[in-house]
Write a protein that holds these residues in place. Structure first.
Motif, mmCIF file in Angstrom:
data_model
loop_
_atom_site.group_PDB
_atom_site.id
_atom_site.type_symbol
_atom_site.label_atom_id
_atom_site.label_comp_id
_atom_site.label_asym_id
_atom_site.label_seq_id
_atom_site.Cartn_x
_atom_site.Cartn_y
_atom_site.Cartn_z
ATOM 1 N N GLY A 12 37.471 50.949 -52.878
ATOM 2 C CA GLY A 12 37.656 52.012 -53.851
ATOM 3 C C GLY A 12 37.063 53.310 -53.364
ATOM 4 N N PRO A 13 36.597 54.168 -54.290
ATOM 5 C CA PRO A 13 36.025 55.472 -53.912
ATOM 6 C C PRO A 13 34.815 55.355 -52.991
ATOM 7 C CG PRO A 13 36.504 55.392 -56.257
ATOM 8 C CD PRO A 13 36.696 53.996 -55.736
ATOM 9 N N GLU A 14 34.100 54.216 -53.006
ATOM 10 C CA GLU A 14 32.897 54.086 -52.191
ATOM 11 C C GLU A 14 33.199 54.033 -50.699
ATOM 12 O OE1 GLU A 14 30.435 50.901 -53.365
ATOM 13 O OE2 GLU A 14 30.012 51.700 -55.353
ATOM 14 N N ILE A 15 34.450 53.934 -50.330
ATOM 15 C CA ILE A 15 34.782 53.885 -48.907
ATOM 16 C C ILE A 15 34.356 55.165 -48.198
ATOM 17 C CG2 ILE A 15 37.132 54.798 -49.170
ATOM 18 C CD1 ILE A 15 38.012 52.791 -47.055
ATOM 19 N N GLN A 16 34.446 56.300 -48.912
ATOM 20 C CA GLN A 16 33.994 57.572 -48.315
ATOM 21 C C GLN A 16 32.498 57.547 -48.053
ATOM 22 O OE1 GLN A 16 34.819 61.129 -50.509
ATOM 23 N NE2 GLN A 16 36.690 61.557 -49.389
ATOM 24 N N LEU A 17 31.737 56.952 -48.982
ATOM 25 C CA LEU A 17 30.286 56.864 -48.795
ATOM 26 C C LEU A 17 29.953 55.991 -47.590
ATOM 27 C CD1 LEU A 17 29.075 56.446 -52.492
ATOM 28 C CD2 LEU A 17 29.088 58.513 -51.082
ATOM 29 N N GLU A 18 30.760 54.963 -47.345
ATOM 30 C CA GLU A 18 30.525 54.105 -46.175
ATOM 31 C C GLU A 18 30.771 54.877 -44.886
ATOM 32 O OE1 GLU A 18 29.533 50.573 -44.091
ATOM 33 O OE2 GLU A 18 29.081 51.373 -46.084
#
Length: 318
Positions: A12-18
């Protein structure tokens, strides 16, 4: 590229944080590399008058603090990782004061020319990777697209492995430098070092006459005592016994003062009579330096080779 590399919660959106985490991991490791490289370059060599060495090291560290990774890499291959046969004069005669004690030490890693070129190219590739991450990463990957993030993550994971490989190599070099400094500190406190410093005798027993303590002392006394005709050997011997009692011919594997004076090639030893019937007496004067002749090979300086330890006699056959 599939999403198999990602756990379900990263889709989800957390892929950018990864992606940001992986990018930050790469940048931290690069900064660790730069910091370690500055430490190595600030400490691997030092030269100059003894009283200036501490200040020199501080100034060198300050100068390196503003260097880019590319500039640091250039210095690395100019002074530390060097090809076989590399020579660097740390105390040039025309720039080294003669009225003070000067000291120089240098730690280097020597490689065959082909290996040196390969190592240099690999570090240059690391510099390019760093510049790519800092200046072009967002142009290369669309982080507003899930697939772009997945591609960026795969790239960053591979990039980190490359960066970490170089970092571990640098850590090994630093460990070698540290071990060398510890060994040097131990040697400086040993009798062998004092013998080298004061008497000019290497740990293996070899020496060059012009660097020995006895020749330095003889030269000093001849200059102080000699007239135009030189100085009588007996007078010179008495002065040496009085002012330099530890400087004896036996220390340098000689049986007499005449042998030292002759073998060193630093003095002229002549015999003359005060009268036609008087005995001959020995006189000493400094030998003037011979000007170098162009096109001729430099002659080996006179000295003594290493002391050969005695070998145990072969056992008698039973």
């Amino acid at each position: 590229m599939t999403t198999d590399l990602l756990p379900p919660e990263k889709l989800g959106p957390e892929i950018q944080l990864e992606v940001q985490r992986l990018l930050g991991r790469c940048m931290v490791r690069i900064q660790q590399y730069e910091k370690s490289l500055k430490v190595l370059l600030a400490h691997h060599e030092l030269a100059g008058p003894a009283e200036t060495l501490e200040v020199q090291q501080t100034l060198r560290a300050q100068k390196l603090s503003n260097q880019t990774l590319g500039q640091l890499a250039g210095l690395l291959f100019e002074t530390f990782v060097v090809p076989e046969g590399f020579e660097r004069e740390l105390l040039p005669e025309d720039k080294t004061p003669t009225d003070r004690i000067s000291f120089a030490h240098s730690f280097r890693i020597t490689q065959a020319p082909e290996q040196w070129e390969q190592t240099k190219a690999a570090i240059q590739e690391l510099v390019s990777l760093r510049n790519e991450l800092v200046h072009h990463f967002l142009y290369r990957f669309d982080l507003w697209d899930e697939q772009g993030c997945i591609n960026a993550m795969a790239y960053l994971q591979e990039a980190f492995q490359r960066i970490d490989t170089h970092y571990q190599e640098l850590r090994a070099w630093l460990m070698t430098l540290h071990q060398g400094r510890v060994a040097l500190a131990s040697f400086v406190q040993s009798d062998a070092y004092l013998n080298l410093l004061i008497n000019g005798i290497n740990p293996d027993g070899s020496f060059e006459w012009r660097d020995t303590g006895i020749v330095r002392a003889l030269r000093e006394e001849v200059q102080a005592l000699a007239s135009d005709d030189g100085v009588p050997l007996k007078t010179l011997q008495a002065q040496m016994h009085a002012r330099h009692p530890t400087q004896t011919p036996q220390k340098y594997r000689c049986s007499s003062w005449q042998q030292v004076l002759t073998e060193s090639c630093e003095f002229d030893l002549t015999y003359r009579r005060d009268s036609q019937t008087g005995p001959k007496t020995a006189w000493v004067r400094l030998r003037p330096p011979s000007p170098p002749r162009s096109g001729t090979k430099e002659r080996k300086r006179p000295g003594r080779g290493a002391v050969t330890p005695p070998t145990d006699p072969a056992p008698e056959p039973a």
